[in-house]
Design a protein around this motif. Structure first.
Motif, PDB file in Angstrom:
ATOM      1  N   PRO A  46       0.800  -1.236   0.000  1.00 17.23           N
ATOM      2  CA  PRO A  46       0.000   0.000   0.000  1.00 17.23           C
ATOM      3  C   PRO A  46       0.827   1.277   0.000  1.00 17.23           C
ATOM      4  CG  PRO A  46      -0.919  -1.586   1.532  1.00 17.23           C
ATOM      5  CD  PRO A  46       0.402  -2.150   1.088  1.00 17.23           C
ATOM      6  N   ASP A  47       2.040   1.239   0.554  1.00 17.30           N
ATOM      7  CA  ASP A  47       2.844   2.461   0.613  1.00 17.30           C
ATOM      8  C   ASP A  47       3.877   2.540  -0.517  1.00 17.30           C
ATOM      9  OD1 ASP A  47       4.458   0.417   1.537  1.00 17.30           O
ATOM     10  OD2 ASP A  47       5.100   1.451   3.367  1.00 17.30           O
ATOM     11  N   ASP A  48       3.770   1.666  -1.519  1.00 19.35           N
ATOM     12  CA  ASP A  48       4.656   1.732  -2.679  1.00 19.35           C
ATOM     13  C   ASP A  48       4.374   2.967  -3.514  1.00 19.35           C
ATOM     14  OD1 ASP A  48       6.002  -0.630  -2.170  1.00 19.35           O
ATOM     15  OD2 ASP A  48       4.810  -1.845  -3.563  1.00 19.35           O
ATOM     16  N   VAL A  49       5.416   3.462  -4.187  1.00 12.93           N
ATOM     17  CA  VAL A  49       5.274   4.536  -5.163  1.00 12.93           C
ATOM     18  C   VAL A  49       5.992   4.106  -6.435  1.00 12.93           C
ATOM     19  CG1 VAL A  49       5.737   6.947  -5.719  1.00 12.93           C
ATOM     20  CG2 VAL A  49       5.201   6.294  -3.361  1.00 12.93           C
ATOM     21  N   LEU A  50       5.290   4.200  -7.557  1.00 17.51           N
ATOM     22  CA  LEU A  50       5.856   3.881  -8.859  1.00 17.51           C
ATOM     23  C   LEU A  50       6.029   5.164  -9.651  1.00 17.51           C
ATOM     24  CD1 LEU A  50       6.701   1.882 -11.090  1.00 17.51           C
ATOM     25  CD2 LEU A  50       4.267   1.692 -11.707  1.00 17.51           C
ATOM     26  N   ARG A  67      11.803  10.878  -3.220  1.00 15.64           N
ATOM     27  CA  ARG A  67      12.320   9.926  -2.229  1.00 15.64           C
ATOM     28  C   ARG A  67      12.655  10.643  -0.921  1.00 15.64           C
ATOM     29  NH1 ARG A  67      11.731   4.993  -0.390  1.00 15.64           N
ATOM     30  NH2 ARG A  67      13.668   3.937   0.159  1.00 15.64           N
ATOM     31  N   MET A  68      13.197  11.845  -1.018  1.00 12.49           N
ATOM     32  CA  MET A  68      13.462  12.638   0.189  1.00 12.49           C
ATOM     33  C   MET A  68      12.163  12.907   0.934  1.00 12.49           C
ATOM     34  SD  MET A  68      16.223  15.432  -1.274  1.00 12.49           S
ATOM     35  CE  MET A  68      17.686  14.892  -2.160  1.00 12.49           C
ATOM     36  N   ILE A  69      11.135  13.290   0.192  1.00 12.33           N
ATOM     37  CA  ILE A  69       9.838  13.575   0.810  1.00 12.33           C
ATOM     38  C   ILE A  69       9.252  12.312   1.411  1.00 12.33           C
ATOM     39  CG2 ILE A  69       7.485  14.349   0.336  1.00 12.33           C
ATOM     40  CD1 ILE A  69       8.732  16.035  -1.980  1.00 12.33           C
ATOM     41  N   GLN A  70       9.356  11.217   0.695  1.00  9.01           N
ATOM     42  CA  GLN A  70       8.785   9.951   1.163  1.00  9.01           C
ATOM     43  C   GLN A  70       9.438   9.468   2.447  1.00  9.01           C
ATOM     44  OE1 GLN A  70       9.854   6.385  -1.042  1.00  9.01           O
ATOM     45  NE2 GLN A  70       7.751   5.607  -0.944  1.00  9.01           N
ATOM     46  N   THR A  71      10.765   9.573   2.545  1.00 14.12           N
ATOM     47  CA  THR A  71      11.496   9.016   3.683  1.00 14.12           C
ATOM     48  C   THR A  71      11.758  10.019   4.794  1.00 14.12           C
ATOM     49  OG1 THR A  71      13.643   9.510   2.648  1.00 14.12           O
ATOM     50  CG2 THR A  71      12.643   7.357   2.164  1.00 14.12           C
ATOM     51  N   GLY A  72      11.596  11.314   4.508  1.00  5.79           N
ATOM     52  CA  GLY A  72      11.875  12.326   5.512  1.00  5.79           C
ATOM     53  C   GLY A  72      13.346  12.551   5.745  1.00  5.79           C
ATOM     54  N   THR A  73      14.181  12.210   4.748  1.00  9.28           N
ATOM     55  CA  THR A  73      15.624  12.440   4.834  1.00  9.28           C
ATOM     56  C   THR A  73      16.067  13.245   3.622  1.00  9.28           C
ATOM     57  OG1 THR A  73      16.346  10.505   3.562  1.00  9.28           O
ATOM     58  CG2 THR A  73      15.857  10.171   5.913  1.00  9.28           C
ATOM     59  N   ARG A  98       8.772   1.718  -0.325  1.00  7.00           N
ATOM     60  CA  ARG A  98       9.522   1.536  -1.561  1.00  7.00           C
ATOM     61  C   ARG A  98       9.129   2.586  -2.600  1.00  7.00           C
ATOM     62  NH1 ARG A  98       8.478  -4.802  -2.914  1.00  7.00           N
ATOM     63  NH2 ARG A  98       6.351  -3.972  -3.110  1.00  7.00           N
ATOM     64  N   MET A  99      10.115   2.936  -3.424  1.00  4.54           N
ATOM     65  CA  MET A  99       9.857   3.722  -4.616  1.00  4.54           C
ATOM     66  C   MET A  99      10.697   3.115  -5.726  1.00  4.54           C
ATOM     67  SD  MET A  99      10.213   7.834  -5.405  1.00  4.54           S
ATOM     68  CE  MET A  99       9.062   8.238  -4.094  1.00  4.54           C
ATOM     69  N   PHE A 100      10.055   2.732  -6.803  1.00  8.77           N
ATOM     70  CA  PHE A 100      10.766   2.161  -7.939  1.00  8.77           C
ATOM     71  C   PHE A 100      10.237   2.807  -9.205  1.00  8.77           C
ATOM     72  CE2 PHE A 100       7.814  -0.646  -5.788  1.00  8.77           C
ATOM     73  CZ  PHE A 100       6.818  -0.868  -6.725  1.00  8.77           C
ATOM     74  N   HIS A 101      10.831   2.473 -10.328  1.00 13.40           N
ATOM     75  CA  HIS A 101      10.606   3.263 -11.535  1.00 13.40           C
ATOM     76  C   HIS A 101      10.415   2.387 -12.765  1.00 13.40           C
ATOM     77  CE1 HIS A 101      12.289   5.274 -15.186  1.00 13.40           C
ATOM     78  NE2 HIS A 101      11.402   6.179 -14.823  1.00 13.40           N
ATOM     79  N   LYS A 119       0.564   4.221  -5.352  1.00 10.49           N
ATOM     80  CA  LYS A 119       0.607   5.564  -5.922  1.00 10.49           C
ATOM     81  C   LYS A 119       1.538   5.599  -7.134  1.00 10.49           C
ATOM     82  CE  LYS A 119      -0.464   8.132  -1.690  1.00 10.49           C
ATOM     83  NZ  LYS A 119      -0.807   6.978  -0.834  1.00 10.49           N
ATOM     84  N   ILE A 120       1.137   6.372  -8.120  1.00 11.51           N
ATOM     85  CA  ILE A 120       1.922   6.563  -9.334  1.00 11.51           C
ATOM     86  C   ILE A 120       2.250   8.046  -9.487  1.00 11.51           C
ATOM     87  CG2 ILE A 120       1.941   6.410 -11.852  1.00 11.51           C
ATOM     88  CD1 ILE A 120      -0.133   4.160 -11.624  1.00 11.51           C
ATOM     89  N   ILE A 121       3.522   8.345  -9.738  1.00  7.93           N
ATOM     90  CA  ILE A 121       3.928   9.691 -10.132  1.00  7.93           C
ATOM     91  C   ILE A 121       4.345   9.604 -11.594  1.00  7.93           C
ATOM     92  CG2 ILE A 121       5.579  11.574  -9.815  1.00  7.93           C
ATOM     93  CD1 ILE A 121       5.786  10.794  -6.882  1.00  7.93           C
ATOM     94  N   TYR A 122       3.647  10.330 -12.438  1.00  7.01           N
ATOM     95  CA  TYR A 122       3.928  10.318 -13.876  1.00  7.01           C
ATOM     96  C   TYR A 122       4.448  11.694 -14.285  1.00  7.01           C
ATOM     97  CZ  TYR A 122       2.920  10.549 -18.919  1.00  7.01           C
ATOM     98  OH  TYR A 122       3.001  10.731 -20.279  1.00  7.01           O
ATOM     99  N   VAL A 123       5.602  11.724 -14.940  1.00  5.08           N
ATOM    100  CA  VAL A 123       6.233  12.979 -15.336  1.00  5.08           C
ATOM    101  C   VAL A 123       6.336  13.037 -16.855  1.00  5.08           C
ATOM    102  CG1 VAL A 123       8.207  14.518 -15.008  1.00  5.08           C
ATOM    103  CG2 VAL A 123       7.625  12.864 -13.224  1.00  5.08           C
ATOM    104  N   LEU A 124       5.915  14.154 -17.420  1.00  3.58           N
ATOM    105  CA  LEU A 124       5.945  14.357 -18.865  1.00  3.58           C
ATOM    106  C   LEU A 124       6.802  15.571 -19.191  1.00  3.58           C
ATOM    107  CD1 LEU A 124       4.783  13.557 -21.668  1.00  3.58           C
ATOM    108  CD2 LEU A 124       2.893  15.143 -21.203  1.00  3.58           C
ATOM    109  N   ARG A 125       7.654  15.419 -20.204  1.00  4.48           N
ATOM    110  CA  ARG A 125       8.517  16.519 -20.660  1.00  4.48           C
ATOM    111  C   ARG A 125       8.204  16.814 -22.130  1.00  4.48           C
ATOM    112  NH1 ARG A 125      15.206  16.597 -20.487  1.00  4.48           N
ATOM    113  NH2 ARG A 125      15.434  18.869 -20.598  1.00  4.48           N
ATOM    114  N   ASN A 126       8.388  18.043 -22.557  1.00  3.98           N
ATOM    115  CA  ASN A 126       8.116  18.343 -23.961  1.00  3.98           C
ATOM    116  C   ASN A 126       9.018  17.473 -24.842  1.00  3.98           C
ATOM    117  OD1 ASN A 126      10.305  19.912 -25.511  1.00  3.98           O
ATOM    118  ND2 ASN A 126      10.234  21.108 -23.620  1.00  3.98           N
ATOM    119  N   PRO A 127       8.473  16.946 -25.937  1.00  4.27           N
ATOM    120  CA  PRO A 127       9.175  15.926 -26.715  1.00  4.27           C
ATOM    121  C   PRO A 127      10.447  16.394 -27.394  1.00  4.27           C
ATOM    122  CG  PRO A 127       7.202  16.654 -27.863  1.00  4.27           C
ATOM    123  CD  PRO A 127       7.127  17.239 -26.485  1.00  4.27           C
ATOM    124  N   LYS A 128      10.540  17.674 -27.720  1.00  4.27           N
ATOM    125  CA  LYS A 128      11.753  18.152 -28.386  1.00  4.27           C
ATOM    126  C   LYS A 128      12.948  18.117 -27.439  1.00  4.27           C
ATOM    127  CE  LYS A 128       9.195  21.037 -31.652  1.00  4.27           C
ATOM    128  NZ  LYS A 128       8.939  22.408 -32.163  1.00  4.27           N
TER     129      LYS A 128
END
Length: 298
Positions: A46-50, A67-73, A98-101, A119-128
């Motif tokens: 339940p506390d995993d982050v992808l 990861r810093m935010i997740q672990t508090g370090t 855990r946090m994996f990618h 939980k899923i964190i999805y990051v998008l960058r402009n394609p160029k």
């Protein structure tokens, strides 16, 4: 699984694996299909982050600040474990939280993630910028998947015969966008690389809120400082930046991850003709996309 090596008329060469009609990175484990099956059935907590990104979209930057935010370090965590490349049993044994990618396109992520069980964190960058950054990365690593000039690389990037994790940037982006629109079960936070560059602290607050962790303002301000691009680039030169998995690509597995981390570098790398070609192909490939996505290219 088929290992494909394609060379164009100008000697530009690209290498990738093809499986179930999709393209995957050469280092995807085994015959690809077995690895995809293991990922699909991966037992989450339940506390995993992808963390999910297309290559060169801020992966290491976002991973380390989240990861810093997740672990508090404020510890630099280096390179995340990547599901398509790592032995799944190693990820399975990681301590919580855990946090994996993954760079995988949406259809290949764990079924538990599709069902909202992590939980899923999805990051998008402009394609160029993503394309240009990926070209520079391929030019610097050992045993590169691509050998050749920018023109040949751009032709590959704009096609479906590219070094993907289930598809080109276009397929990857459309499938993730469709999933966010159609799957109400997704427990997902959608971040844009360019927004992170504009206002990092506001997005750090978003990540903390999404992860539902209690971190005070003083700590989160320290995360903002510690996770600055220049600081992470420096930390990457330490032993923490090394990775046994990637020794064949970089110095002790320390890949050339951190380049400039800016918006608009494509203007210094693409010719006018290349940029016009990019715009034509983008318009054609993305015309059937669910919803709309706008990008900051400056």
């Amino acid at each position: 699984m088929e290992l494909v090596e394609k060379t164009d008329d100008h000697g530009n060469t690209i290498i990738f694996k093809r499986c179930i009609g999709r393209t995957f990175g050469r280092d995807t484990r085994g015959n690809v299909k077995d690895q995809l099956d293991k990922i699909a059935s991966f037992q989450t907590r339940p506390d995993d982050v992808l963390l999910c990104t297309f290559p060169r979209s801020g992966t290491h930057w976002v991973y380390n600040m989240a990861r810093m935010i997740q672990t508090g370090t404020l510890q630099y965590s280096g390179t995340p474990e990547m599901m398509e490349y790592q032995d799944i049993s190693i990820i399975d044994r990681m301590g919580s939280p855990r946090m994996f990618h993954t760079h995988l396109s949406y259809p290949f992520i764990p079924k538990a993630a599709m069902e909202g069980q992590l939980k899923i964190i999805y990051v998008l960058r402009n394609p160029k910028d993503a394309a240009c950054s990926y070209f520079t990365f391929q030019s610097k690593i050992k045993n590169s998947y691509y050998s050749g000039n920018m023109e040949g690389y751009l032709d590959a990037f704009l096609s479906e015969e590219f070094i993907g994790s289930g598809g080109s940037w276009f397929t990857h982006t459309k499938e993730w966008n469709s999933a966010m629109a159609a799957n109400p079960d997704l427990n997902i936070s959608f971040l844009r690389f360019e927004d992170l560059k504009k206002d990092l602290y506001r997005n750090i607050l978003r990540i903390a809120d999404f992860l539902k962790v209690d971190r005070d303002e003083k700590f989160l301000k320290k995360v903002e400082e510690t996770a600055s691009f220049d600081n992470l680039k420096k930390e990457h030169t330490s032993i923490a930046g090394e990775s046994e998995l990637w020794k064949h690509l970089g110095d002790n597995g320390r890949m050339p991850i951190y380049k400039k981390g800016i918006v608009g570098e494509w203007k210094n790398m693409l010719t006018v003709a290349q940029n016009e070609k990019f715009d034509r192909v983008y318009k054609e490939k993305m015309r059937d996309m669910t919803g709309e996505i706008s990008f900051d290219y400056n």
